[in-house]
Enzyme design. Structure first.
Site, PDB file in Angstrom:
ATOM      1  CG  ASP A 105      -1.890  -1.169   1.196  1.00  0.00           C
ATOM      2  OD1 ASP A 105      -2.305  -1.573   0.092  1.00  0.00           O
ATOM      3  OD2 ASP A 105      -2.220  -1.689   2.280  1.00  0.00           O
ATOM      4  CG  ASP A 143      -4.503  -0.823  -5.977  1.00  0.00           C
ATOM      5  OD1 ASP A 143      -5.265  -0.790  -6.965  1.00  0.00           O
ATOM      6  OD2 ASP A 143      -4.902  -0.732  -4.805  1.00  0.00           O
ATOM      7  CG  ASP A 282     -13.651  -0.813  -0.645  1.00  0.00           C
ATOM      8  OD1 ASP A 282     -13.314  -1.812  -1.282  1.00  0.00           O
ATOM      9  OD2 ASP A 282     -14.623  -0.102  -0.974  1.00  0.00           O
TER      10      ASP A 282
END
Length: 326
Positions: A105, A143, A282
């Site tokens: 992330d 991502d 999420d």
């Protein structure tokens, strides 16, 4: 688990225009794993278990729809074999999401994912072994290509993972992001660095809510820049055309999108898939909400109740259901 040897794939040389210059690249021939394939309804999913445990028939639109199986670390490999066995028994194409790249992330030590490159290499080794000869469609690292911390080190990890998975007989779709994130030229340059030449294609709109039409238009422009690779589009939660609030994390207005299909009738689209599992959070989003990836009955209910394409009776049953708030 024994694996059949992967047939030799001769590479074909293609020249692709990118960013105003022409760059040569060798792309492996497309194998089209979704053509004529069926998709697996996972009876072992959290949504299916919650429905069965609570006699919640209103969850059928989610629980009875084929979805991907996520592998977010070594622990998830333990149960992956059962999913692959079910796909083999039902002659369905398994769809597996690998989501464990280091600094996942882009938040340093708090980012999640593998501890470092060596740990990631070991994880990919174990994943290849577990997948065996399943011929899975692998959505590789949502991502990871589009995110801010993409760099040469991450590109090298993705290139190696793509090569190893493809050489083992799996079908890799590198995640490319979505139309609101990167331009097609930016995404193409990153995908090339991440090994798209050895992948079957790329994924669009994973865990996002961009419309299928917008995702397709963006994906077509991107495909033309990366050797005409095919795309898969995540339609799990893009059932509302109005995404003007642009809130990616548990927005109040969302709905189930078009059902998955391996016959999408859209140029360069291999399949429409439910990659993100609908009803999963999420993340906390700064409120009293479950962690990311945890099945959340309240969100599942809201998704079903708000989906225009579902029969009125199904939407009404969801709206009346009693579920935990968080």
């Amino acid at each position: 688990m024994r694996r059949n040897p992967l047939p030799f794939l001769a590479a074909v040389a293609l020249t692709v225009g990118l960013g105003g210059c022409r760059i040569g690249a060798e792309y492996t021939p497309l194998r089209h794993p979704f053509r004529g394939a069926s998709l697996l309804v996972d009876t072992d999913s959290p949504a299916a278990h919650w429905r069965d445990d609570h006699r919640a028939g209103w969850l059928d639109p989610i629980a009875d729809t084929p979805q991907a199986r996520w592998v977010t670390g070594p622990a998830d490999l333990v149960d992956l074999g059962g999913y692959l066995d079910a796909a083999r028994d039902r002659r369905a194409r398994p769809v597996v999401v690998i989501y464990h790249v280091p600094n996942r992330d882009c938040a340093g030590r708090e980012a999640g994912g593998a501890a470092d490159a060596a740990a990631y290499a070991r994880f990919i080794d174990r994943t290849v072994e577990t997948l065996g000869d399943s011929g899975a469609a692998v959505i590789l690292e949502p991502d990871a290509v589009a995110d801010e911390c993409f760099d040469d080190a991450r590109a090298a990890l993705l290139t190696d993972a793509t090569r190893r998975l493809s050489d083992a007989g799996q079908y890799v779709y590198l995640d490319a992001g979505n139309p609101s994130w990167r331009t097609p030229h930016e995404a193409a340059e990153r995908l090339r660095r991440a090994g798209i030449a050895r992948a079957e294609g790329f994924a669009v709109n994973v865990a996002n809510r961009q419309s299928t039409a917008d995702s397709h238009r963006w994906g077509l422009r991107l495909s033309a820049l990366v050797g005409d690779r095919e795309m898969v589009i995540d339609t799990s939660r893009n059932g509302l055309l109005d995404t003007s609030d642009d809130q990616w994390c548990n927005p109040p207005r969302q709905a189930l999108g078009p059902p998955p299909t391996t016959e999408p009738q859209l140029a360069r689209v291999a399949a429409l898939l439910w990659i993100k599992n609908p009803g999963e959070s999420d993340g906390p989003c700064g409120r009293d909400e479950p962690p990311a990836g945890v099945f959340w009955p309240a969100q599942a209910r809201a998704l079903v109740a708000a989906t225009p394409r579902l029969p009125a009776a199904a939407r009404a049953a969801a709206a009346r259901a009693t579920v935990p708030v968080s």
